[in-house]
Design a protein around this motif. Structure first.
Motif, PDB file in Angstrom:
ATOM      1  N   ASP A 137      10.831  16.669  38.372  1.00 55.54           N
ATOM      2  CA  ASP A 137      11.122  17.273  39.682  1.00 55.54           C
ATOM      3  C   ASP A 137      12.309  17.939  39.636  1.00 55.54           C
ATOM      4  O   ASP A 137      13.503  17.623  39.134  1.00 55.54           O
ATOM      5  CB  ASP A 137      11.381  16.063  40.477  1.00 55.54           C
ATOM      6  N   GLY A 138      12.389  19.104  40.172  1.00 58.44           N
ATOM      7  CA  GLY A 138      13.452  20.053  40.210  1.00 58.44           C
ATOM      8  C   GLY A 138      14.670  19.544  40.922  1.00 58.44           C
ATOM      9  O   GLY A 138      15.900  20.029  40.766  1.00 58.44           O
ATOM     10  N   LEU A 139      14.558  18.458  41.845  1.00 59.81           N
ATOM     11  CA  LEU A 139      15.744  17.959  42.397  1.00 59.81           C
ATOM     12  C   LEU A 139      16.298  16.954  41.587  1.00 59.81           C
ATOM     13  O   LEU A 139      17.557  16.580  41.973  1.00 59.81           O
ATOM     14  CB  LEU A 139      15.115  17.000  43.820  1.00 59.81           C
ATOM     15  N   GLN A 140      16.108  16.711  40.765  1.00 62.18           N
ATOM     16  CA  GLN A 140      16.502  15.628  39.660  1.00 62.18           C
ATOM     17  C   GLN A 140      17.691  16.525  38.805  1.00 62.18           C
ATOM     18  O   GLN A 140      17.050  17.405  38.060  1.00 62.18           O
ATOM     19  CB  GLN A 140      15.592  14.851  38.641  1.00 62.18           C
ATOM     20  N   PRO A 141      18.890  15.880  38.566  1.00 66.03           N
ATOM     21  CA  PRO A 141      19.681  16.741  37.824  1.00 66.03           C
ATOM     22  C   PRO A 141      19.593  17.068  36.504  1.00 66.03           C
ATOM     23  O   PRO A 141      19.856  18.145  35.851  1.00 66.03           O
ATOM     24  CB  PRO A 141      21.133  16.260  38.080  1.00 66.03           C
ATOM     25  N   GLU A 142      18.817  16.089  35.780  1.00 61.32           N
ATOM     26  CA  GLU A 142      18.480  16.208  34.369  1.00 61.32           C
ATOM     27  C   GLU A 142      17.331  16.986  34.038  1.00 61.32           C
ATOM     28  O   GLU A 142      16.693  17.406  33.007  1.00 61.32           O
ATOM     29  CB  GLU A 142      18.122  14.870  33.936  1.00 61.32           C
ATOM     30  N   THR A 143      16.410  17.583  35.077  1.00 60.78           N
ATOM     31  CA  THR A 143      15.233  18.454  35.016  1.00 60.78           C
ATOM     32  C   THR A 143      15.579  19.704  34.235  1.00 60.78           C
ATOM     33  O   THR A 143      16.625  20.389  35.160  1.00 60.78           O
ATOM     34  CB  THR A 143      14.640  18.462  36.080  1.00 60.78           C
ATOM     35  N   TRP A 144      15.010  20.296  33.518  1.00 63.81           N
ATOM     36  CA  TRP A 144      15.304  21.515  32.810  1.00 63.81           C
ATOM     37  C   TRP A 144      14.008  22.571  33.240  1.00 63.81           C
ATOM     38  O   TRP A 144      14.311  23.527  33.580  1.00 63.81           O
ATOM     39  CB  TRP A 144      15.092  21.460  31.279  1.00 63.81           C
ATOM     40  N   MET A 145      12.795  22.015  33.505  1.00 67.03           N
ATOM     41  CA  MET A 145      11.744  22.754  33.831  1.00 67.03           C
ATOM     42  C   MET A 145      10.895  21.856  34.795  1.00 67.03           C
ATOM     43  O   MET A 145      10.582  20.712  34.416  1.00 67.03           O
ATOM     44  CB  MET A 145      10.906  22.929  32.519  1.00 67.03           C
ATOM     45  N   GLY A 146      10.608  22.570  35.875  1.00 68.17           N
ATOM     46  CA  GLY A 146       9.960  21.806  36.734  1.00 68.17           C
ATOM     47  C   GLY A 146       8.313  22.218  36.972  1.00 68.17           C
ATOM     48  O   GLY A 146       7.772  22.615  35.905  1.00 68.17           O
TER      49      GLY A 146
END
Length: 493
Positions: A320-329
């Motif tokens: 999920d792009g709202l999670q800071p650890e996400t690199w690719m949504g």
């Protein structure tokens, strides 16, 4: 009460008022990372709604065009301030609506602010030239006239930057606008339009109509009072836009995607090349017209490059792009996800080999969204569909080459010509690439994706209509040159 029932309903914005469509039906914009999260409800508009918007734009155009350039620029400065003040809200909405990580969404929103301020400043730049006349008693010069009403049709992958780099120059040069955003970015677009309203833009200067492209977009393109159409989207739709506009004598500007190569020479900094290939090809889930798709690697360094690339790709955090650890949504919707997965199957059927990825990601929280693993193919040849057709997803195709001549032949073996990059320390290779690469944007030791707002942007071949957007090039589309000849008529004796 469920999330859908409490989501806001957004209206069309026509002649300075928020109004429901004549059809009085809505559709939902859904978060592709969590499909139970409805971002908002928007109007399913009709050709009648488009006609209302065009009428409003036409009615406002003369007064707007007669306003001084610097005065129009002041409105754009005010809009920029409003977008900047609401940047967090707009970025979060963008991430929820089309999936890109929040850091990318925030960066894009601030880029939209910069674009608005750039074109606001254009209000103080020259718009013509004095030309010597053979008649010594005369003055001859050029000025610029706006087209009139301009239709702006934009995609979902850059829901702030692309509308701003079309709307801002259209307005500063004296046009009025009918704006139709893509269905997967309509709520983000509504927030932008709210910023124009908050800045006090006169009624009718900017109008916003939502709905299906086959209805709303087609009505804009066909309307006799729309003098110009600026479109970004697929090549199939773009060709129809161009043909329809041409048939009735309207001006058109098309940006229609790419199949962008990166060339990795034997002397390249492999770490830099890998970093740029992954960033250029997989950020925003590969959903960029300038995204790296074909990775051409000198056979002498192929094994080393492949190892470094796969190590980097395997470390990518999908989520999920709202999670800071996400690199690719996620992919933007189920149709786009299925398109990507279908191309994976096509690649396998053509004889390519999966080096990594190629499946839908469903573990844990990913099961509720449209996630695809970052994917790397090898044993790819240039004639394969996965090396020729725009996938618009997180898929890289590795292709080895023997020398730069062969690499350029492969790189140019495409109907598209938007962007391309090369990684090398050899000046001769750089110069050959600049000279021989058929692309509107060529980058040396930098990823294929990305262009600075003050520079012209557009493609060759099927990637565009042989025009350019952004920078000072925008004036060429949004205005027409008028040559003025003034003879003194004997008034000075």
């Amino acid at each position: 009460m469920n999330k859908e029932s409490i989501s806001k309903t957004y209206l069309n914005y026509i002649n300075g008022q928020w109004v429901a469509s004549h059809r009085n039906e809505t559709s939902s914009s859904v978060n592709p990372a969590r499909v139970d999260d409805v971002v908002g409800h928007v109007q399913l508009s009709t050709a009648e709604d488009v006609a209302d918007a065009v009428r409003a734009a036409k009615g406002a155009q003369k007064a707007w065009s007669r306003m001084a350039y610097p005065s129009r620029g002041q409105f754009l400065y005010a809009v920029a301030n409003r977008v900047e003040a609401r940047a967090d809200e707009i970025a979060q909405t963008m991430t929820r609506e089309m999936g890109k990580p929040l850091s990318e969404a925030k960066g894009e929103t601030l880029r939209g602010v910069a674009i608005l301020r750039y074109y606001a400043a254009e209000g103080l730049h020259k718009i013509g030239d004095v030309i010597p006349s053979f008649d010594a008693s005369s003055l001859m010069f050029t000025t610029r006239s706006p087209l009139g009403v301009v239709g702006v049709i934009t995609p979902w992958n850059f829901p702030v930057a692309i509308p701003m780099w079309k709307i801002a120059p259209a307005l500063i040069y004296g046009n009025t606008v009918v704006f139709k955003p893509a269905e997967n970015s309509v709520v983000t677009a509504a927030l932008l339009v709210e910023c124009f309203e908050e800045a006090g833009l006169p009624a009718g200067v900017l109008n916003y109509v939502t709905g299906r492209g086959s209805v709303v977009g087609q009505a804009i393109v066909e309307h006799r009072d729309v003098a110009g159409i600026s479109f970004t989207g697929s090549d199939n739709v773009g060709i129809n836009v161009g043909m329809t506009a041409l048939a009735r004598g309207a001006k058109y500007q098309l940006e229609m995607g790419g199949k962008n190569p990166v060339i990795v020479a034997a002397d390249a900094d492999l770490d830099l090349a890998v970093e740029a290939t992954v960033s250029g090809g997989l950020r925003s889930t590969g959903q960029k017209c300038t995204a790296t798709s074909r990775v051409l690697v000198d056979r002498k360094v192929y094994a080393a490059f492949r190892e470094k690339l796969l190590s980097k790709v395997k470390s990518i955090r999908v989520g999920d792009g709202l999670q800071p650890e996400t690199w690719m949504g996620p992919c933007v919707n189920d149709r786009q996800m299925e398109t990507v997965l279908s191309y994976v199957q096509i690649g396998l059927e053509e004889g390519a080999t999966l080096a990594f990825g190629g499946t839908r990601a469903t573990e844990g929280d990913l099961s509720s969204g449209y996630f695809v693993e970052p994917t790397v193919f090898e044993n790819v040849t240039s004639g394969m569909r996965i090396a020729q057709e725009e996938i618009f997803g997180p898929v890289l195709a590795l292709i080895p080459f023997e020398n730069l001549t062969e690499a350029l032949e492969i790189a140019n073996d495409s109907k598209f010509g938007l962007s391309a990059s090369i990684f090398t320390k050899n000046i001769g290779h750089m110069m050959s690439f600049i000279q021989d690469m058929d692309a509107g944007l060529v980058r040396i030791n930098a990823e294929s994706a990305g262009v600075e707002l003050q520079a012209p942007f557009g493609g060759m071949k099927h990637s565009g209509s042989h025009s350019r957007e952004q920078g000072q090039s925008a004036i060429e589309f949004f205005t027409e040159i008028k040559t003025v000849f003034i003879k003194d008529g004997g008034m000075y004796g």
